[in-house]
Structure formats: C-alpha cells, structure tokens
Motif scaffolding. Structure first.
Motif, PDB file in Angstrom:
ATOM      1  N   THR B 719       0.845  -1.189   0.000  1.00 17.95           N
ATOM      2  CA  THR B 719       0.000   0.000   0.000  1.00 17.95           C
ATOM      3  C   THR B 719       0.883   1.242   0.000  1.00 17.95           C
ATOM      4  OG1 THR B 719      -1.669  -1.179   1.268  1.00 17.95           O
ATOM      5  CG2 THR B 719      -1.828   1.213   1.215  1.00 17.95           C
ATOM      6  N   LEU B 720       0.584   2.152  -0.897  1.00 22.36           N
ATOM      7  CA  LEU B 720       1.268   3.432  -0.948  1.00 22.36           C
ATOM      8  C   LEU B 720       0.695   4.349   0.106  1.00 22.36           C
ATOM      9  CD1 LEU B 720       1.596   4.793  -4.590  1.00 22.36           C
ATOM     10  CD2 LEU B 720       3.379   4.698  -2.857  1.00 22.36           C
ATOM     11  N   VAL B 721       1.579   4.961   0.900  1.00 21.75           N
ATOM     12  CA  VAL B 721       1.122   5.983   1.833  1.00 21.75           C
ATOM     13  C   VAL B 721       1.662   7.293   1.319  1.00 21.75           C
ATOM     14  CG1 VAL B 721       1.200   6.800   4.196  1.00 21.75           C
ATOM     15  CG2 VAL B 721       1.198   4.352   3.729  1.00 21.75           C
ATOM     16  N   ILE B 722       0.786   8.188   0.945  1.00 22.59           N
ATOM     17  CA  ILE B 722       1.199   9.446   0.328  1.00 22.59           C
ATOM     18  C   ILE B 722       0.794  10.597   1.231  1.00 22.59           C
ATOM     19  CG2 ILE B 722       1.049  10.888  -1.721  1.00 22.59           C
ATOM     20  CD1 ILE B 722       0.009   8.386  -3.180  1.00 22.59           C
ATOM     21  N   HIS B 723       1.790  11.376   1.663  1.00 25.40           N
ATOM     22  CA  HIS B 723       1.512  12.560   2.462  1.00 25.40           C
ATOM     23  C   HIS B 723       1.339  13.718   1.494  1.00 25.40           C
ATOM     24  CE1 HIS B 723       2.834  15.460   5.924  1.00 25.40           C
ATOM     25  NE2 HIS B 723       1.578  15.570   5.604  1.00 25.40           N
ATOM     26  N   THR B 724       0.102  14.198   1.385  1.00 24.66           N
ATOM     27  CA  THR B 724      -0.175  15.237   0.386  1.00 24.66           C
ATOM     28  C   THR B 724      -0.110  16.626   1.001  1.00 24.66           C
ATOM     29  OG1 THR B 724      -2.545  15.174   0.836  1.00 24.66           O
ATOM     30  CG2 THR B 724      -1.702  13.681  -0.855  1.00 24.66           C
ATOM     31  N   ARG B 725       0.077  17.586   0.107  1.00 25.53           N
ATOM     32  CA  ARG B 725       0.168  18.966   0.582  1.00 25.53           C
ATOM     33  C   ARG B 725      -1.230  19.487   0.906  1.00 25.53           C
ATOM     34  NH1 ARG B 725       4.541  22.252  -0.120  1.00 25.53           N
ATOM     35  NH2 ARG B 725       5.429  20.794  -1.608  1.00 25.53           N
ATOM     36  N   GLY B 726      -2.181  19.162   0.077  1.00 24.77           N
ATOM     37  CA  GLY B 726      -3.544  19.666   0.306  1.00 24.77           C
ATOM     38  C   GLY B 726      -4.505  18.498   0.471  1.00 24.77           C
ATOM     39  N   GLU B 727      -5.704  18.645  -0.075  1.00 27.05           N
ATOM     40  CA  GLU B 727      -6.703  17.586   0.015  1.00 27.05           C
ATOM     41  C   GLU B 727      -6.198  16.317  -0.676  1.00 27.05           C
ATOM     42  OE1 GLU B 727      -8.988  18.875   2.542  1.00 27.05           O
ATOM     43  OE2 GLU B 727      -9.599  17.054   1.484  1.00 27.05           O
ATOM     44  N   PRO B 728      -6.209  15.199   0.025  1.00 30.96           N
ATOM     45  CA  PRO B 728      -5.666  13.973  -0.577  1.00 30.96           C
ATOM     46  C   PRO B 728      -6.432  13.543  -1.827  1.00 30.96           C
ATOM     47  CG  PRO B 728      -6.241  13.624   1.739  1.00 30.96           C
ATOM     48  CD  PRO B 728      -6.629  15.012   1.411  1.00 30.96           C
ATOM     49  N   GLU B 729      -7.756  13.692  -1.820  1.00 31.08           N
ATOM     50  CA  GLU B 729      -8.534  13.205  -2.957  1.00 31.08           C
ATOM     51  C   GLU B 729      -8.196  13.949  -4.228  1.00 31.08           C
ATOM     52  OE1 GLU B 729     -12.150  11.742  -0.217  1.00 31.08           O
ATOM     53  OE2 GLU B 729     -11.288  13.757  -0.335  1.00 31.08           O
ATOM     54  N   ALA B 730      -7.809  15.227  -4.084  1.00 26.09           N
ATOM     55  CA  ALA B 730      -7.523  16.017  -5.271  1.00 26.09           C
ATOM     56  C   ALA B 730      -6.309  15.493  -6.006  1.00 26.09           C
ATOM     57  CB  ALA B 730      -7.298  17.475  -4.871  1.00 26.09           C
ATOM     58  N   VAL B 731      -5.424  14.837  -5.270  1.00 22.95           N
ATOM     59  CA  VAL B 731      -4.161  14.391  -5.855  1.00 22.95           C
ATOM     60  C   VAL B 731      -4.319  13.025  -6.516  1.00 22.95           C
ATOM     61  CG1 VAL B 731      -1.744  13.908  -5.286  1.00 22.95           C
ATOM     62  CG2 VAL B 731      -2.980  15.687  -4.077  1.00 22.95           C
TER      63      VAL B 731
END
Lengths: 111, 894
Positions: B719-731
């Motif tokens: 599973t990829l864990v991605i720390h996003t800058r803004g809203e995660p769904e947008a990315v």
C-alpha cells in the motif's frame, strides 16, 4: 279456519309439506300455500309469515331451486322446484315424521 | 354438494343486495295480489279484498326483516359491515387515524429494520438445501489461541479418512486481477477445491459449477464461476456469458457459471467474492505462494463440510476429536497438541477466534429488546389515543347497548378498528424497512471490495412484521375495547360525566409511566453508545490521519517478483515525490485499519517463552524507508530503514514502544537481537523504536508491533502511503497517472484517505450509536406525546372540579400545582423504573463499549434530567390551560 299450531312445532313439518307439494310440480309461493290448504281439506292454513322464510331456508340448504317465470295470469313470479337432494330429503323426512307420529300415537293410547 | 349450491345462492344474494331486495319485494307483492284476487272471486269488494289479504299476510316489513335475517352469512357479513363502519369513522376523525398509523408505522418500521439487521447477522442461512448439516472444521491449537485454519494435506486427510463428512471443501481467498475484454481490475476471489459448490449444494443461476471428476491434474482446469453482481455489472445478465473467455492474473479462463445472487462466499465479515477459481489452478491464482502441498503446517484453508448421512453433531464432534488424536500420533512434528473444532456453518461464518459467537448473539438480543421497547411505547400511545376516543363516544356506545347490541359485537367492532390501524401501520412499516434496505450501503464501510450484511426484506422479515402488527392489535386494541364497552348506560345517555372512577385514569397513567421508563432505557443505551463512539474518536492513533492518501497494488499478479518488484516500488516513489502536491510517499503493508493482518514469530532471549525454547508471535508490517515519515509516526530512538538495509545485508527490524518495553524492559531496545521465524532462525537486530499506534481498530488494546524492511522481505500486495500537501482526494488522479506511466498494466485498488479508513474501522460503533440514539429519540417523542395527551385529558375530565376550585378562590399557582403534581408523579415513577431497567441492560452490554463504563455517570445523570425537563414542559402546556378555566363555563358544562 282453525288457529294455526305453534310456530316451533310446525317449522319442521312445514318444510316437509312444502317438499311434498313440490314433488308433483314446480309452483310459486302463493300456489304452495293454497295447495297445502287444499290437500289438507282446510285444516292446515299456512301462516304466510312462516312460508317465505321456510322457502328461503330450503333453498339455502339446496333442497329446492328457484326460477323467475311468468305465471298463469301473465305476471312474473318466482317458481320453486324440487332438486335431487330435495327428493332424497323428502323421503328421509317423511320416514322421520311417520316414526314421530307413530310414537306420539303410542303414548296417547296408553292411559 | 347441495350446500354448495345453497352457499352460492347466499353469496349471490349478498353480492347483489339491491337486486335481491327488489326480488323479495316483488315476490311478496305477487303473493298479496293473488290473495286479493282470491278474495275478490269470493265476493268481497275490492277494498275489503285488499284489506283482508293484507291482514292475513301480516306485517310486510316483518317478513322482509325475517327474510333478510335468513340471508345473512353471519360472521363474514358482520366483518364487512364493521369494516365499512370503521372506515367511515376514520374519515370523520382523520387526525386520529393518521396519528395512529404514523406512530405504528414508524415503530414497526424501526422494528423491521433492526430485525433485518439481526436477520442478516445471525439468522439468514446459506441459500442451499439443509443448511443445518453444514459445519466448519478448524484446527484447535491452544498455543495460537484457539481455532486456526487447515493445510492442504490435513484437508485431504479429513476429507478422505475421517468418515465424518459426506463432502468437505476448502477455500482460501485473495485478490486477483480480472480482465473482461479490456483493462484488468482487481477483484476479490475465493480459490476453492473443486467440490466446493457440490458440498454447499448451491444451484447456478446460469451454466454450471465445477465438477470434481472433471478437474484432472493441477493446472488443467481453467474455469471460473462469476458472482451475480459481476455478471450484472460487466455482462448485463447476458446468459451467453457461459463460455466467454476472461483473463485471471493474465491467464485465459473460461466462464462456466454464475453463482446465486444471495451467495456472498463463506464469510460473514469478509469481502464479497466476485469470482471463484478452482484450487487446481493455484499457480495462476496464488502466484508466488509456492506449491499447494507445501507442508502440513502451511495452514491457509478454511474448510466447510456437509455431515455424512446419519451423523449428528455430537457424534461428529466425538469422531473429530478421535481423528485429531490419530493425526497427532501419525504426524507428531506438525500436529502435536492440535485438536479439532466444529462450528455451525448454517449461516456465513468467521473464525470463532476473531468473531466470538457470543458477541453476535449479544448484539442481536440487544437489538430485539430495543425493538420490543419501542413497540410497547408506540402501542401504549395508540392505546391512550383510543381510550380518549372511546371516552368521546360514550354516548354512541351507550345507545347501541341500550338498543340491544351485544357487548361481544361491540368489542369485535372496536377490535376491527385496531386491526385496520395495525394493517395500515404494518404495511407502512414494511415499506420503510424495504426502502431502508436500499440505503444499507450508506450504513456500511466503504472498503476496497464489497462487504456487508444482506439486509434485504425476505420472508422472515415479512413474517416478523406481520407478527408484531398482529400483536400490536391486541396490545393497544383489546384493553380500550373492553373498557369502552363497560359503560353505564343510563348516565351515558343522559350525558352525565362518568363517575370519577380511578379506573380509566389509572390505566392511562400506567401507560405513560411505562412509556417514560422505556424511553429512559433506550436513551441511556443510545447515550452510552454515543459516548463510546466519542471515546474512540479521541484515541491516540500513533499516526497523523490528515492529508494521507492510501492506494494499493499487487504487482505479483502481473508477474513481478524479487528485484523487479523492488525496482517498481522505488520508481513509483521517485515519480510521486517529484509531484508538487506530494510531500512524501512510501510503501507499507499492512497499513493500519486495512483489514489485513500479518504476523511473524521471534525467538527472544530472556523471555519466558525462550526458557521453554519457544517463539513468540508478534504482529508485523513490511514497510519501506520513509514510511514512518509518510504516515506520521514519530521515531523515538534509533533510525529509520535505509537503502543499505537490503537483501544480503544484516537483517534489521524496527519495533514499537510496547514491544520494546515488553521484551527489553529497562534497557535500550536499539541494538538488541532476536531470531527471526524459528528458534534457530537468522539473527535480526533492532535499529529503531517508534511510537505506539493502533493497527486494526481504534478500540484495540496496546500491543507489541514490529516492522521489517521491504528490501529484505519480498512482498506481494503493498500500500502506498502518500503525504499530500492539500486535500488527498484532489491528488488521486495525478497519482494514478504517474503509476500508469511507470507500468500501464498495473491495476490499483483500494484508494482511500486515512481519515476515511479510520472512520471505516469505527463503522460498527457508529451504526450502533446512530441506531440506538434514533430509537431513543423516537421513543422519547412518543412518550412526550403520550404525556401531553394524558395531562390534557386529565384536565378536561376535571374541568368541573377545577372550575369550583377557582370559584372558591384558588390561585392559578395552586391549580397548576394540582395538575402538575399528578404528572410529576408519573414522570418520577417512570424515570425511576427506567433507570433500574437501564442499569440492568447496560451491565449486559459492557463488552460492546469502549472507553466508557457501563454505569457511566454522565449518561445516567443527563438522560433522566433531559427527559424530566422535556416531560415537565410537555405537561406544563395543558396544565396552564387549566388555570384559564372560566368557573362559570365549567360549572354549567356537562
């Protein structure tokens, strides 16, 4: 005209008389009452009030059938006729009546 | 036969009522005419003839009435008449009918919904013949904590030599990639032995199922069975799906059949499979998992069997224990100390170790108790309403009684009213339940694959609804009916008020007390669940759920393995971290709340187990470097994994705080060593300590947990864990594109934000809390309405008395006090009873709560206070009207 016997005792007997009357030929309610009076030589004058309920009762039991026809003087009337089951019932009821009458007679004789 | 014709005559007369009336009239008139003519012929004058005829005939109306009497069909016609009368009555007072039907409909609807849940949870069996003969077979290993799965060899032994089963099937489940004329997607599959469908006894919707005799040698039976859902979604229920080719993990398979719609695999709390693959094709379906027969201790099979004819459960259990002992003797290396356990497989099931049947039973019972309480409250309300209504109809009832109506007849008519209400309310309730089952998806967690309870309305739910509707009739109808007809005829006819008997008032007071008590219980239960839910929200998760996106892949399905898959993982991370919207990214599996579990054994010197030359089992995850940063778990000591922790380098691991404290108390954990996998396994060294977290569910107790580096441990699903800058769904779309650019064929699945994942884990608590709170609110509403009605009625009954009091100089305050005193007493008794009941119920549900004690003072304090306040306000309004009574009007009115 003699007063009619009590309604209770007559109810079963009335059914029997109606069935017997219809054995000969189909007829309407008024005709049945006249015929019974006739055949009993004037002794039995059917209470009109009991006649039609009795006819209805017999019809509900399926012993007689009804049919609307034109009468002898050109009027519409409801004619009743005996059914096969009614014929059988007439026989049974007649035997029953004879037994009953015989028993009553026996008791009246002893004194 | 003759009576049949007679019956026909009566029915006909009934149906053509007006026609019969006319005929009757005509017949009687004919008779009169004939008699008149006879008299004419006898010489009377026309008037005399007519008069005589009429006299002899007797009253026409009496004849007609007698004939009508004879026509009646008795009960049936009475019923029809009652129905018409009832409907007419409702049309005159529509408010009452609507209120009653709505109240009943809501209560019965809520009850049906809860029952549907209970039905889906514990009652609904597999859609097969004789589901009672199905049992699940487990190994019972006390060292592992109880029930465990079987290995393929063990499965074969049990199937062929134990003599207990007419057939035994094995199953394992995992994701596969499925391609239907296009790009592959990941679906959940069950890999099953070829006799699976035969053992269960399922019937295919189209096509057929696997046949054991057909299967031949492994690898030579490339057929699949599809789920009904997949058939609908991808093939639009086209029967020509049979024979179509699909690609499973890239290999061609042929579809041979479709499973029934209501079959969702063996497990209740498992993903719903979309495809069934025969075990003979394991090399394709389970790539990288080695051979099928890979040792008696490679235990991956769930087994379900049908008992042999003549073998009952007790005997089966005896034989199973005996057979387990035989296996122990024959294979001491692998089966030492392992017994057998049989559990019922009548309904979908899970391992008794993870889903204890007692918990399910408890939840189901609680649900039914709530339903019963709500129904009682609703019925009490309606009974109250009916009592009030019959009080208003005293005069009418008195007249009917006086005219010679039998009391039995009247009671029957009043019961008809109740029956009509119950039928309408029951239908409404069933409608609510049916609609709700359509929205069940809103109540379920949205996980990677479909999951849930089948809460559709089946015959059991309909029967239940009809049953409680029927019961309701007697609950709320009988007493008012009996009471209403016990009327003093003379005073009622005169319009006098009834004797101020305590009888009727007492009944309504008792009803209200009961309602209040029931509301208290329901509200306390709801409150406890809500507080439990709140507690779970404040748990320290050991990670930062904000702005975290999760996405899973399984490259082994595309043939990746070893170094190639590592390279793939590295490349994806490189691409993603180059994106502006991404702060950091890494891999891990399982990730918290993922519904997967992994564990390994360690031999740790100095532990109690080590003394006995035994290993300890520790839950674990395989993670890449940068994982802890990406997911937000603080590093407490030592270091994170690095690129030099690769295959061939010394083995390393990172542990959490609980593990460090448990196995190396008072010492520095970093630098400690253990043996991995076996007592004499390779040495692995601790290089870092991270903060504790919760891994499976927010309500988990603290447990030791370890992490192994991805480079030293191959992995399939990651599973990829991605720390996003803004809203995660947008990315998300951009992330998918990047992965696509690395490998276009690689399917992804399970895209979810960490926040959503946490909420999913809490889904059961959330649902319970919401349901209980809703039921409680509904009960409270009904109780308040009932209370208002009772007080209002009491005031109207005592109008005269209150008028006298006011005339004699009573102040409004004292009048208010008089009225409220009665209400206050009801509230007090009701609340006390309710609290007692709540204490009992809450003690039973202790195991379902988290972070809150069953006798939580806040809940037990606020519910009575809230309820009493609301109840007092509800009583205050009609009581205030009492103070405005005009004494002159009151004294004059009757």
């Amino acid at each position: 005209m003699s007063p009619p016997p009590s309604t209770e005792a007559l109810r079963g007997t009335l059914d029997l008389l109606i069935l017997k009357t219809l054995l000969l030929e189909p007829m309407h309610g008024w005709g049945i009452s006249q015929r019974i009076q006739q055949l009993s030589r004037g002794v039995l004058d059917v209470n009109q009030g009991s006649l039609y309920p009795a006819l209805q009762r017999l019809e509900h039991r399926g012993w007689i059938r009804s049919e609307w026809k034109t009468s002898e003087n050109n009027r519409r009337a409801k004619y009743y006729a005996l059914s096969a089951a009614g014929q059988r019932a007439l026989q049974e009821e007649t035997e029953g009546w004879r037994r009953f009458a015989g028993a009553v007679e026996l008791i009246l004789e002893t004194s | 036969m003759s009576w049949l014709r007679g019956l026909a005559t009566r029915l006909r007369a009934l149906a053509l009522r007006s026609a019969s009336e006319r005929e009757m009239d005509e017949e009687l008139r004919f008779h009169l005419q004939m008699e008149t003519e006879k008299n004419l012929r006898a010489g009377m004058t026309p008037e005399e003839a007519r008069r005589r005829a009429v006299l002899d005939f007797g009253g026409m109306e009496r004849h007609r009435e007698e004939l009508r009497e004879g026509r009646r069909l008795g009960v049936l016609e009475d019923l029809a008449r009652d129905l018409r009368y009832t409907l007419r009555g409702f049309r005159h007072s529509p408010a009452f009918a609507v209120a009653a039907i709505l109240t009943l409909g809501l209560a019965i609807g809520a009850g049906s919904v809860v029952f549907s849940l209970v039905n889906g949870l514990v009652l609904r069996p597999f859609p097969v013949p004789d589901p009672e003969r199905l049992v699940a077979l487990w190994n019972f290993d006390p060292r592992e904590g109880g029930a465990t799965q079987l290995s393929y060899e063990e499965y074969l032994d049990w199937r062929d030599s134990s003599g207990i089963f007419a057939g035994l099937a094995g199953q394992t489940s995992r994701t596969v990639s499925l391609a239907v004329d296009g790009p592959a997607e990941l679906v959940w599959s069950e890999v099953v032995t070829e006799d699976y469908f035969a053992v269960l006894g399922l019937q295919p919707v189209v096509g057929r199922f696997f046949l054991p005799e057909e299967s031949g040698s492994p690898g030579s039976y490339p057929f699949v069975v599809l789920s009904h859902h997949l058939w609908r979604e991808r093939f639009r229920t086209d029967p020509a799906v049979v024979g179509r080719q699909v690609l499973v993990n890239g290999h061609p398979f042929q579809v041979i059949g479709v499973a029934p719609e209501s079959f969702h695999g063996l497990r209740r709390f498992g993903f719903w499979p979309d495809v069934w693959v025969p075990m003979g094709m394991y090399r394709v379906a389970l790539p990288g998992s080695g051979e099928l027969r890979s040792g008696r201790d490679d235990r991956r099979l769930l087994t379900v069997g049908r008992l042999a004819p003549g073998v009952e459960r007790d005997e089966a259990e005896h034989r199973a224990s005996a057979f387990a002992r035989r296996l122990e003797e024959e294979f001491p290396a692998t089966n030492q100390g392992i017994g057998a356990l049989l559990t019922s497989a009548r309904t979908p099931f899970d391992s008794p170790r993870y889903v204890p049947p007692r918990v399910l039973a408890l939840v189901a019972s609680l649900g039914m108790v709530a339903v019963a309480l709500l129904l009682l409250v609703a019925c009490a309300n309606i009974a109250s309403l009916m009592l009030a209504r019959s009080a208003a109809r005293r005069r009418e009832i008195a007249v009917r009684l006086a005219l010679g109506g039998s009391r039995k007849r009247l009671v029957r008519q009043l019961l008809t009213e109740s029956a009509v209400l119950a039928t309408a309310g029951g239908s409404l309730g069933l409608l609510i339940a049916a609609l709700t089952s359509h929205f069940q998806s809103a109540m379920l967690p949205r996980l990677h694959f479909r999951v849930g309870l089948d809460v559709s309305v089946d015959h059991r739910v309909v029967l239940f609804t009809a049953g409680i509707a029927f019961l309701a009739v007697f609950l709320f109808g009988l007493t008012p009916a009996l009471r209403a007809t016990r009327v003093d005829v003379i005073p009622a006819l005169r319009g006098q008020p009834p004797r101020a008997g305590s009888g009727r008032g007492r009944a309504r007071d008792l009803l209200v007390m009961g309602q209040i008590a029931a509301s208290v219980v329901l509200l306390v239960v709801g409150g406890l669940f809500l507080r439990s839910l709140g507690a779970t929200r404040t748990v320290d998760l050991g990670l930062d759920p904000q702005n975290r996106l999760l996405l899973s892949v399984d490259p082994s399905l595309q043939g990746y393995e070893g170094a190639r898959s590592l390279e793939l993982f590295r490349q994806v991370v490189r691409e993603l971290e180059a994106m502006p919207g991404v702060l950091s990214a890494s891999w891990g599996f399982p990730v918290p709340f993922d519904t997967y579990e992994n564990s390994t054994s360690l031999f740790i010197a100095g532990t109690a187990e080590a003394q006995k030359r035994q290993t300890v089992d520790v839950s674990m995850s395989t993670v890449d470097e940068g994982y802890f940063g990406a997911i937000g778990t603080p590093l407490l000591a030592g270091r994170d994994f690095a690129s030099f922790d690769s295959a061939g380098a010394p083995l390393v691991m990172i542990v959490n705080r609980t593990m460090a404290e448990r196995y190396w108390p008072g010492r520095e954990a970093v630098g400690q060593q253990a043996r991995l996998g076996r007592v004499d396994g390779p040495t692995v060294e601790v290089v870092g300590v991270v903060e504790d977290g919760v891994y499976f569910s927010p309500t988990d107790p603290r447990r030791p947990y370890l992490f192994l580096p991805l480079r030293q441990n191959g992995a399939r699903t990651m599973t990829l864990v991605i720390h996003t800058r803004g809203e995660p769904e947008a990315v998300l779309p951009a992330v998918r594109e990047k992965i696509h650019s690395v490998d276009p064929e690689l399917p992804t699945f399970g895209a979810v934000t960490m926040e959503r994942s946490v909420r999913n884990a809490l889904n059961a608590q959330e649902t319970a809390a919401v349901l209980a709170a809703l039921l409680g609110a509904l009960a409270l509403l009904l109780a308040i309405v009932g209370l208002y009605g009772v007080v209002a009625y009491g005031v109207s009954r005592r109008t005269r008395e209150l008028g006298i009091r006011i005339a004699l100089g009573a102040t409004p305050h004292s009048v208010l006090g008089t009225v409220l005193r009665g209400a206050g007493r009801s509230i007090l008794v009701g609340v006390s009873l309710g609290l007692a009941g709540a204490v009992m119920v809450s003690r039973v549900m202790g195991s379902l709560l988290y972070g809150v004690s069953p006798s939580d003072p806040i809940t037990f304090f606020s519910v009575p206070v809230l309820l009493s306040t609301v109840a007092l306000i509800a009583s205050f309004l009609p009581a205030r009207r009492a103070t405005r009574v005009d004494p002159l009007v009151a004294l004059r009115a009757e």
